[in-house]
Structures are given as structure tokens and as C-alpha cells.
Design a protein around this motif. Structure first.
Motif: not given
Length: 150
Positions: A128-134
Motif C-alpha cells: 500500500e505504501c512507498r516512501a523514502h528517507v534520509t
């Protein structure tokens, strides 16, 4: 040759000033954090940013912890823990957790990260989700950076 107070002061004063410069430079270099590629071990934090989908854990800080033989990723510092085995030589950092949904179907949660300077860039995904992070080292790690790995 006769030593005067001035010549002694000049000789030893210059030595003392030179030593102070050396120690300042050494201490300053030691406090610079190592690159994530060179020293990936320890804790890394950041907040996920939703790219697409819904129900992404983007409201709080997420944690990645890397040790030589294991790694974890905890979205929003919650109760779900994605686990993996890091590969420093290939700079491959992968963790996953597979649950069952209400229909008893697999519900995979996957996290991939790679070093980017003194941070890690990561991608989190579920059906359900796709996210990025630093991810960066927590602020309270300054002494650990100075002293080395935990």
C-alpha cells in the motif's frame, strides 16, 4: 651562545603554539563523522516521506540500526521491526518483515538503504505504501563519533 629570556620564550613559545595548532587540527579532524560507507555501524534516524500510496508511517522518526552481522529498521519507532543482514562490502542494506493480512495473504514490508556521504538514503515499501528517507546519526552521538564505534 648565551640564552636570553627572549630567545627561550621565542623557542618554547613557538613550540607551544605549534603544539596547540596540531592538537586543534587533530581534534577537529577526529570530530568529523566518518562517511556512512566507511562506518555504517550504529544508529541512524530519519522521517519517512510518502512517495505514493497510503498508510505510510510518515508521522514520526524511524530508526535503522546496523551491526556487523545484523540490522533492523523500525518505521515510526513502532512495534514492527524489519530485520536483515548487512553487507558492508557491497554497501547493501536490506531488511524485511512478512506478516499475514486479514485474508491470510503475505504482507511484505521491505526497506533498502545505501550510503550517501555521511547519511543513508533509503526506500520503504509495502503493497500500500512507498516512501523514502534520509537517515543521519542522532545528535547525541557526537562523543561516539569522536571515540569510535560502540
Amino acid at each position: 651562545m648565551k640564552h636570553t629570556r627572549f630567545s627561550c620564550w621565542l623557542k618554547y613559545g613557538a613550540l607551544a603554539l605549534g603544539s596547540l595548532g596540531f592538537f586543534y587540527t587533530s581534534a577537529h579532524a577526529a570530530t568529523q563523522p566518518a562517511s556512512a560507507a566507511d562506518d555504517p555501524y550504529g544508529e541512524w534516524i530519519g522521517t519517512l516521506v510518502q512517495d505514493k500510496g497510503e498508510n505510510c508511517p510518515v508521522n514520526g522518526t524511524s530508526l535503522m540500526q546496523i551491526e556487523p552481522k545484523r540490522m533492523i529498521f523500525v518505521p515510526e519507532m513502532g512495534t514492527l521491526i524489519l530485520r536483515g543482514t548487512p553487507d558492508k562490502s557491497k554497501q547493501h542494506y536490506h531488511a524485511q518483515l512478512i506478516l499475514k493480512d486479514a485474508k491470510n495473504q503475505p504482507l511484505p514490508m521491505v526497506f533498502e538503504a545505501h550510503p550517501a556521504g555521511d547519511t543513508f538514503e533509503g526506500v520503504y515499501g509495502t503493497p500500500e505504501c512507498r516512501a523514502h528517507v534520509t537517515l543521519h546519526r542522532p545528535e547525541n552521538r557526537s562523543w561516539k563519533n569522536f571515540l569510535g564505534n560502540d
